[in-house]
Design a protein around this motif. Structure first.
Motif, mmCIF file in Angstrom:
data_model
loop_
_atom_site.group_PDB
_atom_site.id
_atom_site.type_symbol
_atom_site.label_atom_id
_atom_site.label_comp_id
_atom_site.label_asym_id
_atom_site.label_seq_id
_atom_site.Cartn_x
_atom_site.Cartn_y
_atom_site.Cartn_z
ATOM 1 N N MET A 1 -36.254 -71.657 31.338
ATOM 2 C CA MET A 1 -35.573 -73.012 31.485
ATOM 3 C C MET A 1 -35.560 -73.323 29.863
ATOM 4 N N ASP A 2 -34.252 -73.853 29.331
ATOM 5 C CA ASP A 2 -34.405 -74.165 27.828
ATOM 6 C C ASP A 2 -34.658 -75.620 27.851
ATOM 7 N N PRO A 3 -35.072 -76.270 26.767
ATOM 8 C CA PRO A 3 -35.442 -77.596 26.555
ATOM 9 C C PRO A 3 -34.243 -78.643 27.169
ATOM 10 N N THR A 4 -32.985 -78.202 26.847
ATOM 11 C CA THR A 4 -32.117 -78.986 27.150
ATOM 12 C C THR A 4 -31.959 -79.198 28.690
ATOM 13 N N GLU A 5 -32.117 -78.272 29.397
ATOM 14 C CA GLU A 5 -32.088 -78.283 30.744
ATOM 15 C C GLU A 5 -33.365 -79.054 31.221
ATOM 16 N N ALA A 6 -34.474 -78.608 30.602
ATOM 17 C CA ALA A 6 -35.746 -79.292 31.180
ATOM 18 C C ALA A 6 -35.585 -80.949 30.905
ATOM 19 N N SER A 7 -35.068 -81.268 29.874
ATOM 20 C CA SER A 7 -34.808 -82.558 29.361
ATOM 21 C C SER A 7 -33.812 -83.280 30.404
ATOM 22 N N THR A 8 -32.680 -82.711 30.944
ATOM 23 C CA THR A 8 -31.615 -83.303 31.891
ATOM 24 C C THR A 8 -32.510 -83.232 33.212
ATOM 25 N N ARG A 9 -33.313 -82.347 33.688
ATOM 26 C CA ARG A 9 -33.894 -82.489 34.863
ATOM 27 C C ARG A 9 -34.525 -83.691 35.083
ATOM 28 N N VAL A 10 -35.661 -83.784 33.827
ATOM 29 C CA VAL A 10 -36.742 -84.939 33.920
ATOM 30 C C VAL A 10 -35.806 -86.185 33.971
ATOM 31 N N ALA A 11 -34.918 -86.342 32.892
ATOM 32 C CA ALA A 11 -34.112 -87.594 33.064
ATOM 33 C C ALA A 11 -33.454 -88.159 34.370
ATOM 34 N N ALA A 12 -33.073 -87.130 35.204
ATOM 35 C CA ALA A 12 -32.697 -87.100 36.456
ATOM 36 C C ALA A 12 -33.732 -87.641 37.461
ATOM 37 N N VAL A 13 -34.799 -87.364 37.433
ATOM 38 C CA VAL A 13 -36.091 -87.876 38.241
ATOM 39 C C VAL A 13 -36.628 -89.077 37.952
ATOM 40 N N LEU A 14 -36.679 -89.306 36.660
ATOM 41 C CA LEU A 14 -37.340 -90.403 35.958
ATOM 42 C C LEU A 14 -37.316 -91.845 36.398
ATOM 43 N N PRO A 15 -35.627 -92.433 36.824
ATOM 44 C CA PRO A 15 -35.987 -93.809 37.553
ATOM 45 C C PRO A 15 -36.658 -93.718 38.651
ATOM 46 N N HIS A 419 -57.958 -100.192 29.161
ATOM 47 C CA HIS A 419 -59.004 -100.950 29.482
ATOM 48 C C HIS A 419 -59.212 -102.548 29.060
ATOM 49 N N ALA A 420 -58.061 -102.856 28.515
ATOM 50 C CA ALA A 420 -58.126 -104.242 28.077
ATOM 51 C C ALA A 420 -56.902 -105.144 28.440
ATOM 52 N N SER A 421 -56.537 -106.333 28.123
ATOM 53 C CA SER A 421 -55.455 -106.920 28.315
ATOM 54 C C SER A 421 -54.243 -106.444 28.022
ATOM 55 N N ASP A 422 -53.162 -106.833 29.098
ATOM 56 C CA ASP A 422 -51.850 -106.273 28.771
ATOM 57 C C ASP A 422 -51.724 -104.850 28.541
ATOM 58 N N GLU A 423 -52.369 -103.993 29.230
ATOM 59 C CA GLU A 423 -52.269 -102.694 29.223
ATOM 60 C C GLU A 423 -50.675 -102.128 29.439
ATOM 61 N N SER A 424 -50.128 -101.121 28.960
ATOM 62 C CA SER A 424 -48.875 -100.928 28.860
ATOM 63 C C SER A 424 -48.577 -99.372 28.566
ATOM 64 N N VAL A 425 -47.338 -99.110 28.967
ATOM 65 C CA VAL A 425 -46.851 -97.727 28.812
ATOM 66 C C VAL A 425 -45.432 -97.550 28.161
ATOM 67 N N ASP A 426 -45.188 -96.522 27.209
ATOM 68 C CA ASP A 426 -43.753 -96.751 27.060
ATOM 69 C C ASP A 426 -42.975 -95.574 27.987
ATOM 70 N N PRO A 427 -42.161 -95.753 28.531
ATOM 71 C CA PRO A 427 -41.450 -94.829 29.715
ATOM 72 C C PRO A 427 -40.740 -93.534 29.020
ATOM 73 N N SER A 428 -40.820 -93.749 27.666
ATOM 74 C CA SER A 428 -40.183 -92.516 26.908
ATOM 75 C C SER A 428 -41.214 -91.467 26.848
ATOM 76 N N GLU A 429 -42.513 -92.082 26.641
ATOM 77 C CA GLU A 429 -43.727 -91.075 26.490
ATOM 78 C C GLU A 429 -43.941 -90.372 27.984
ATOM 79 N N ILE A 430 -43.674 -90.921 28.989
ATOM 80 C CA ILE A 430 -43.764 -90.405 30.412
ATOM 81 C C ILE A 430 -42.621 -89.453 30.469
#
Length: 447
Positions: A1-15, A419-430
């Motif tokens: 699987m090339d990076p483009t296909e991997a990115s497309t597949r992950v983008a489809a399941v991310l929501p 471990h602190a207040s207002d813990e967060s994640v950037d969805p683009s990192e996931i």
């Protein structure tokens, strides 16, 4: 699987993955003693269900002697294919109101900055989300054998080390992928190459046989709390560097975190300077740090005009890669026993000596992880350290000698505030980390 296909597949399941992450954030899975067990069991059950749906059809909640169960499973790959073990944890830190949260920690909240806020959004339900996205992008059929362990007590008194030692056959593999770390900055990939170890003790300082009236005896009679304060202050020099003689320290030579980034993430108050000398990265990853994480003494509300006969504190010292934790603890205890003022009596109880961990970076799995990050992020990964420690890694290495380790995840250091207040994640990192994991599994399977 090339990076483009991997990115497309992950983008489809991310929501769908992010929707699941929002659901999981709402479960207060605090495994600490004194917190209700029902949410932790509910989190374990939901985690199991999601992973079974993602392809680990044989996953189960493992029996453990005490505490909450890990989720364990395996998806067999083609005969002779590499074996990869994915790790994350489903328990979280407490989120008391005193931390100063600006939103409900148990309601996943999207803000204008695009980040998802809530306890566990990054540490480590975000890591679990990466595994879900990886498996869903691969339609539940990875190209090599993939094993899974999702721990339920990582943030407190872990029971997983005992489970690993009792069932080593479940953890023998070619590569461990520990998804409980992160990059220095969003969009800039990192691999964690070292983790500091930690040693701890409880020191009790005594000066009097019984409490004394502070007006009648104050002055000549030393107060134990003041003696303890002087002893604690001796652990650091005027610059803020650890002043314990004989501890290990060296300069970091990998990727660097700037002081501005550190200040932004740490929330230092205006005018407060950083402690210590040398680069921020050296102070965080290759030098010791020491903290008094708890003090037992009369509360302000219950105080009266007396001199304290004794006082005690719990001391925690992080030790850098290459250090012998027993020797480092010896040095700390020796310092405490010899630096008390006014001849105060000192008793030290040793409570912990966990070794640091250094990731071998010259193996084919680590090289494949670098290439996967390059393809997912479009730039080369830097090597970083971690000020934290994961004692489990030593146990995993002992039952699977020769296995490689890849440490990464969604917890960007500058903004996640784990471990602190207002813990967060950037969805683009996931999203990008899931792409990297898909590419890593594909390359490993291809040899």
């Amino acid at each position: 699987m090339d990076p483009t296909e991997a990115s497309t597949r992950v983008a489809a399941v991310l929501p769908g993955v992010l929707t699941d992450l929002e659901e999981l954030v709402a479960i207060p899975s605090i495994a600490f003693p004194g917190y209700p067990p029902e949410p932790v069991h509910a989190m374990a059950a939901r985690t199991l269900e999601l992973l079974q749906e993602a392809g680990f059809t044989n996953a189960y909640l493992a029996d453990v002697p005490h505490g909450y169960p890990p989720v364990v499973g395996e998806i067999p790959g083609p005969p002779g294919s590499p074996v990869v073990t994915l790790y994350a944890h489903y328990d979280v830190q407490p989120a008391p109101p005193t931390q100063g949260w600006t939103t409900d920690p148990w309601v996943a909240t999207r803000r204008d900055d695009g980040r998802l806020y809530g306890r566990g959004a990054a540490d480590d339900k975000g890591g679990l989300a990466i595994h879900l996205a990886t498996l869903r992008a691969l339609d539940g059929t990875p190209p090599c054998t993939v094993r899974l362990v999702v721990e339920g007590m990582e943030e407190t008194n872990s029971n997983l080390e005992e489970f690993v030692e009792a069932h080593p056959e479940l953890f023998r593999c070619d590569l461990f992928v520990v998804c409980d770390m992160g990059n220095l900055r969003v969009g800039e990939p990192s691999l964690t190459a070292t983790l500091r170890g930690d040693v701890a003790c409880v020191v009790t300082v005594s000066t009097l046989s019984f409490p004394l009236h502070s007006g009648v005896f104050g002055g000549p009679a030393p107060d134990a709390m003041m003696a303890l304060a002087r002893l604690l202050s001796s652990l650091l020099d005027d610059a803020g560097d650890v002043a314990v003689e004989g501890v290990t320290r060296f300069d970091w030579t990998g990727a660097e975190q700037s002081e501005d980034e550190f200040r932004a993430g740490a929330g230092l108050l205006p005018g407060v300077r950083t402690a210590g000398t040398g680069s921020i990265s050296s102070r965080l990853w290759s030098r010791p740090s020491v903290s008094a994480i708890g003090v037992d003494i009369t509360s302000i509300e219950g105080s009266s005009n007396v001199l304290h006969p004794s006082a005690r504190a719990k001391i925690w010292m992080r030790v850098p890669p290459g250090a012998d934790p027993a020797a480092e603890l010896d040095a700390l205890v020796r310092h405490l026993e010899t630096h008390a003022p006014w001849g105060a009596q000192v008793v030290v109880e040793r409570t912990k000596a966990a070794p640091p961990f250094t990731v071998p970076t010259d193996g084919p799995g680590y090289a494949a992880a670098r290439r996967a990050l390059r393809a997912a992020y479009g730039t080369d990964a830097g090597d970083v350290g971690s000020g934290g420690s994961i004692p489990l890694l030593q146990t995993l290495a002992s039952v699977s000698p020769g296995a490689e380790f890849v440490l990464w995840g969604p917890e960007d250091v500058a903004l996640s505030r784990i471990h602190a207040s207002d813990e967060s994640v950037d969805p683009s990192e996931i999203e990008r980390m899931a792409v990297a994991q898909v590419l890593l599994l594909e390359e490993l399977a291809a040899g």
